[in-house]
Structure formats: C-alpha cells, structure tokens
Design a protein around this motif. Structure first.
Motif, PDB file in Angstrom:
ATOM      1  N   TRP A   4      10.126 -10.498  44.207  1.00 15.85           N
ATOM      2  CA  TRP A   4      11.232  -9.826  43.521  1.00 15.85           C
ATOM      3  C   TRP A   4      12.414  -9.533  44.445  1.00 15.85           C
ATOM      4  CZ3 TRP A   4      12.749  -5.303  45.667  1.00 15.85           C
ATOM      5  CH2 TRP A   4      11.803  -4.589  46.427  1.00 15.85           C
ATOM      6  N   VAL A   5      12.238  -9.702  45.752  1.00 18.46           N
ATOM      7  CA  VAL A   5      13.252  -9.295  46.719  1.00 18.46           C
ATOM      8  C   VAL A   5      14.390 -10.318  46.781  1.00 18.46           C
ATOM      9  CG1 VAL A   5      13.716  -8.671  49.127  1.00 18.46           C
ATOM     10  CG2 VAL A   5      11.494  -8.110  48.099  1.00 18.46           C
ATOM     11  N   PRO A   6      15.622  -9.895  46.484  1.00 18.77           N
ATOM     12  CA  PRO A   6      16.761 -10.806  46.569  1.00 18.77           C
ATOM     13  C   PRO A   6      17.031 -11.238  48.023  1.00 18.77           C
ATOM     14  CG  PRO A   6      17.324  -8.837  45.308  1.00 18.77           C
ATOM     15  CD  PRO A   6      16.003  -8.587  45.957  1.00 18.77           C
ATOM     16  N   ASP A   7      17.597 -12.418  48.185  1.00 19.17           N
ATOM     17  CA  ASP A   7      17.882 -12.948  49.526  1.00 19.17           C
ATOM     18  C   ASP A   7      18.736 -12.002  50.355  1.00 19.17           C
ATOM     19  OD1 ASP A   7      16.419 -15.233  49.026  1.00 19.17           O
ATOM     20  OD2 ASP A   7      18.175 -16.443  48.498  1.00 19.17           O
ATOM     21  N   GLU A   8      19.754 -11.397  49.740  1.00 19.58           N
ATOM     22  CA  GLU A   8      20.642 -10.516  50.501  1.00 19.58           C
ATOM     23  C   GLU A   8      19.904  -9.274  51.003  1.00 19.58           C
ATOM     24  OE1 GLU A   8      21.333  -9.367  46.146  1.00 19.58           O
ATOM     25  OE2 GLU A   8      21.128 -11.247  47.237  1.00 19.58           O
ATOM     26  N   VAL A   9      18.894  -8.836  50.274  1.00 22.57           N
ATOM     27  CA  VAL A   9      18.092  -7.693  50.720  1.00 22.57           C
ATOM     28  C   VAL A   9      17.196  -8.125  51.883  1.00 22.57           C
ATOM     29  CG1 VAL A   9      16.296  -6.042  50.044  1.00 22.57           C
ATOM     30  CG2 VAL A   9      18.199  -6.517  48.494  1.00 22.57           C
ATOM     31  N   GLN A  10      16.623  -9.315  51.798  1.00 19.74           N
ATOM     32  CA  GLN A  10      15.818  -9.842  52.912  1.00 19.74           C
ATOM     33  C   GLN A  10      16.670  -9.908  54.180  1.00 19.74           C
ATOM     34  OE1 GLN A  10      12.686 -10.422  53.248  1.00 19.74           O
ATOM     35  NE2 GLN A  10      11.807 -11.116  51.331  1.00 19.74           N
ATOM     36  N   GLN A  11      17.893 -10.406  54.041  1.00 22.84           N
ATOM     37  CA  GLN A  11      18.793 -10.515  55.198  1.00 22.84           C
ATOM     38  C   GLN A  11      19.135  -9.142  55.769  1.00 22.84           C
ATOM     39  OE1 GLN A  11      22.129 -12.837  53.849  1.00 22.84           O
ATOM     40  NE2 GLN A  11      20.854 -14.620  53.416  1.00 22.84           N
ATOM     41  N   ALA A  12      19.427  -8.199  54.914  1.00 24.61           N
ATOM     42  CA  ALA A  12      19.733  -6.837  55.368  1.00 24.61           C
ATOM     43  C   ALA A  12      18.524  -6.206  56.045  1.00 24.61           C
ATOM     44  CB  ALA A  12      20.193  -5.979  54.196  1.00 24.61           C
ATOM     45  N   ALA A  13      17.325  -6.472  55.535  1.00 21.38           N
ATOM     46  CA  ALA A  13      16.098  -5.925  56.118  1.00 21.38           C
ATOM     47  C   ALA A  13      15.872  -6.470  57.524  1.00 21.38           C
ATOM     48  CB  ALA A  13      14.906  -6.246  55.225  1.00 21.38           C
ATOM     49  N   ARG A  14      16.172  -7.738  57.724  1.00 19.97           N
ATOM     50  CA  ARG A  14      15.991  -8.355  59.049  1.00 19.97           C
ATOM     51  C   ARG A  14      16.931  -7.751  60.093  1.00 19.97           C
ATOM     52  NH1 ARG A  14      14.587 -13.012  55.964  1.00 19.97           N
ATOM     53  NH2 ARG A  14      16.747 -13.711  55.745  1.00 19.97           N
ATOM     54  N   LYS A  15      18.053  -7.210  59.651  1.00 23.06           N
ATOM     55  CA  LYS A  15      19.024  -6.612  60.576  1.00 23.06           C
ATOM     56  C   LYS A  15      18.638  -5.202  61.012  1.00 23.06           C
ATOM     57  CE  LYS A  15      22.902  -9.284  58.815  1.00 23.06           C
ATOM     58  NZ  LYS A  15      24.189  -9.233  58.090  1.00 23.06           N
ATOM     59  N   LEU A  16      17.730  -4.572  60.279  1.00 25.52           N
ATOM     60  CA  LEU A  16      17.305  -3.209  60.607  1.00 25.52           C
ATOM     61  C   LEU A  16      16.227  -3.206  61.677  1.00 25.52           C
ATOM     62  CD1 LEU A  16      16.901  -1.591  57.066  1.00 25.52           C
ATOM     63  CD2 LEU A  16      18.702  -1.108  58.733  1.00 25.52           C
ATOM     64  N   THR A  17      16.317  -2.258  62.588  1.00 22.69           N
ATOM     65  CA  THR A  17      15.198  -2.041  63.497  1.00 22.69           C
ATOM     66  C   THR A  17      14.156  -1.216  62.739  1.00 22.69           C
ATOM     67  OG1 THR A  17      16.009   0.064  64.368  1.00 22.69           O
ATOM     68  CG2 THR A  17      16.769  -1.966  65.486  1.00 22.69           C
ATOM     69  N   GLU A  18      12.948  -1.204  63.246  1.00 23.37           N
ATOM     70  CA  GLU A  18      11.895  -0.404  62.614  1.00 23.37           C
ATOM     71  C   GLU A  18      12.296   1.068  62.579  1.00 23.37           C
ATOM     72  OE1 GLU A  18       7.123   0.527  63.079  1.00 23.37           O
ATOM     73  OE2 GLU A  18       8.034  -1.060  64.274  1.00 23.37           O
ATOM     74  N   LYS A  19      12.905   1.529  63.657  1.00 20.87           N
ATOM     75  CA  LYS A  19      13.328   2.922  63.734  1.00 20.87           C
ATOM     76  C   LYS A  19      14.405   3.233  62.696  1.00 20.87           C
ATOM     77  CE  LYS A  19      14.809   6.371  67.085  1.00 20.87           C
ATOM     78  NZ  LYS A  19      15.130   6.619  68.508  1.00 20.87           N
ATOM     79  N   GLU A  20      15.383   2.344  62.540  1.00 18.26           N
ATOM     80  CA  GLU A  20      16.435   2.538  61.538  1.00 18.26           C
ATOM     81  C   GLU A  20      15.862   2.571  60.123  1.00 18.26           C
ATOM     82  OE1 GLU A  20      20.199   0.282  63.751  1.00 18.26           O
ATOM     83  OE2 GLU A  20      18.738  -0.879  62.600  1.00 18.26           O
ATOM     84  N   ALA A  21      14.939   1.651  59.845  1.00 16.08           N
ATOM     85  CA  ALA A  21      14.324   1.597  58.514  1.00 16.08           C
ATOM     86  C   ALA A  21      13.538   2.872  58.231  1.00 16.08           C
ATOM     87  CB  ALA A  21      13.429   0.371  58.396  1.00 16.08           C
ATOM     88  N   ALA A  22      12.767   3.325  59.215  1.00 12.83           N
ATOM     89  CA  ALA A  22      11.980   4.551  59.039  1.00 12.83           C
ATOM     90  C   ALA A  22      12.892   5.760  58.835  1.00 12.83           C
ATOM     91  CB  ALA A  22      11.062   4.766  60.238  1.00 12.83           C
ATOM     92  N   LEU A  23      14.007   5.792  59.534  1.00 10.96           N
ATOM     93  CA  LEU A  23      14.951   6.896  59.380  1.00 10.96           C
ATOM     94  C   LEU A  23      15.561   6.891  57.975  1.00 10.96           C
ATOM     95  CD1 LEU A  23      16.507   9.297  60.511  1.00 10.96           C
ATOM     96  CD2 LEU A  23      18.178   7.673  61.430  1.00 10.96           C
ATOM     97  N   GLN A  24      15.902   5.718  57.469  1.00  8.97           N
ATOM     98  CA  GLN A  24      16.453   5.639  56.117  1.00  8.97           C
ATOM     99  C   GLN A  24      15.461   6.163  55.082  1.00  8.97           C
ATOM    100  OE1 GLN A  24      18.202   1.910  54.969  1.00  8.97           O
ATOM    101  NE2 GLN A  24      19.368   1.769  56.873  1.00  8.97           N
ATOM    102  N   LEU A  25      14.186   5.804  55.249  1.00  8.02           N
ATOM    103  CA  LEU A  25      13.177   6.328  54.322  1.00  8.02           C
ATOM    104  C   LEU A  25      13.011   7.830  54.494  1.00  8.02           C
ATOM    105  CD1 LEU A  25      10.360   3.637  54.259  1.00  8.02           C
ATOM    106  CD2 LEU A  25      12.061   4.139  52.511  1.00  8.02           C
ATOM    107  N   ALA A  26      13.051   8.288  55.743  1.00  9.22           N
ATOM    108  CA  ALA A  26      12.892   9.718  55.998  1.00  9.22           C
ATOM    109  C   ALA A  26      13.991  10.537  55.337  1.00  9.22           C
ATOM    110  CB  ALA A  26      12.874   9.982  57.502  1.00  9.22           C
ATOM    111  N   LEU A  27      15.185   9.973  55.273  1.00 12.64           N
ATOM    112  CA  LEU A  27      16.313  10.707  54.693  1.00 12.64           C
ATOM    113  C   LEU A  27      16.192  10.897  53.186  1.00 12.64           C
ATOM    114  CD1 LEU A  27      19.254   9.212  56.763  1.00 12.64           C
ATOM    115  CD2 LEU A  27      18.250  11.497  56.961  1.00 12.64           C
ATOM    116  N   VAL A  28      15.391  10.062  52.518  1.00 10.29           N
ATOM    117  CA  VAL A  28      15.250  10.213  51.063  1.00 10.29           C
ATOM    118  C   VAL A  28      13.956  10.904  50.660  1.00 10.29           C
ATOM    119  CG1 VAL A  28      16.715   8.239  50.541  1.00 10.29           C
ATOM    120  CG2 VAL A  28      14.252   7.909  50.718  1.00 10.29           C
TER     121      VAL A  28
END
Length: 158
Positions: A118-142
């Motif tokens: 279900w994941v769109p290509d642009e989301v896959q690309q954006a996910a690859r640009k995130l570090t693990e720490k950045e991704a975890a911080l984004q989840l932590a903020l919500v």
C-alpha cells in the motif's frame, strides 16, 4: 464535529484509534467529549462517531490498520515515512492497510493490503531519507507520553 474537522483532527493527531480506550488519541472520546464506558455504539453520540470514522476511513491521506493494541488505528500520511522507516520493528500484519467494503449481497468484507504493497513510491523515498533517530522522533511527537513511544505500537520484541 464536521467531516473536515475530523480529517484536520487526524492530521494533527498523526496517529489515533477509532475506539474509546487506547494509549493514543481516540476518535470516539473526542466526538463524545467525555470518556466512554463500555461500547461507543451505545453512547448518545454513537451515530456521529460512526459517521466520522467512515469519513476518516475513506480519506486517501489516512492509513487504516491495527497498529495500536490491535485496534483500528488511523495513521495520517504525514507519519507514513517514519512508520515505513521503522517498519522492521513492527509485526507486518499490524501495518497492513484495511478497507471495509460492502458487497452487492449487502455483507461487509474486509480487504487487506499487506505492507508494503500500500506504500506509495514517494513515501518509500521519503522514508529512505530519514535516519532511524529522526523517524523515532517523529513517532514520539505524535504519541503520548513520548517515553513509551514504540512499546505501545506492539513491536515485534513485545
């Protein structure tokens, strides 16, 4: 709450559940304006909760899955890159997209699109640009409280 307000609410929340009891924001609680004991279907605002849940479920900007505690979970598109980036930490079934449809016979059928189909290509690309720490911080903020961010998402380790 009107339809546009419900979509704006899920966008602000990032991650929320449909049902009344969870460790993240709850649509049922917000619409009811109070904690709900028992089933939200029996609440005086139960019809409003149902109507707005269907508005959110139909939005192309919302993933409907069972990420939090196995409950119907709404994840807004702005959170998808972080979720995809950290997907290895979650049970893939919890990341499957759910879509309830009505058959011509009048029955309800649940269509499941497995992760990552279900994941769109642009989301896959954006996910690859995130570090693990950045991704975890984004989840932590919500999520609240942030100290238990990933444990409440039913990670594989749990």
């Amino acid at each position: 709450m009107q339809a546009k307000q419900a979509i704006a609410w899920i966008k602000r929340s990032g991650i929320a559940v449909e049902s009344a009891r969870a460790s993240v924001p709850s649509l049922a609680h917000v619409v009811a304006g109070e904690p709900i004991r028992g089933s939200w279907w029996a609440h005086p605002k139960g019809k409003d909760i149902f109507r707005l849940s269907r508005v959110i479920r139909r939005s192309p900007d919302v993933l409907v899955c069972r990420l939090v505690d196995g409950k119907i979970t709404f994840v807004h598109r702005r959170i998808w890159p972080a979720l995809v980036s950290l997907a290895g930490r979650f049970c893939k079934q919890r990341l499957s997209a759910l879509n309830e449809v009505h058959t011509p016979a009048g029955k309800h059928k649940l269509l499941v699109t497995p992760f990552p189909d279900w994941v769109p290509d642009e989301v896959q690309q954006a996910a690859r640009k995130l570090t693990e720490k950045e991704a975890a911080l984004q989840l932590a903020l919500v999520l609240s409280p942030p100290s238990s961010t990933l444990s409440r998402l039913q990670t594989k380790q749990a």
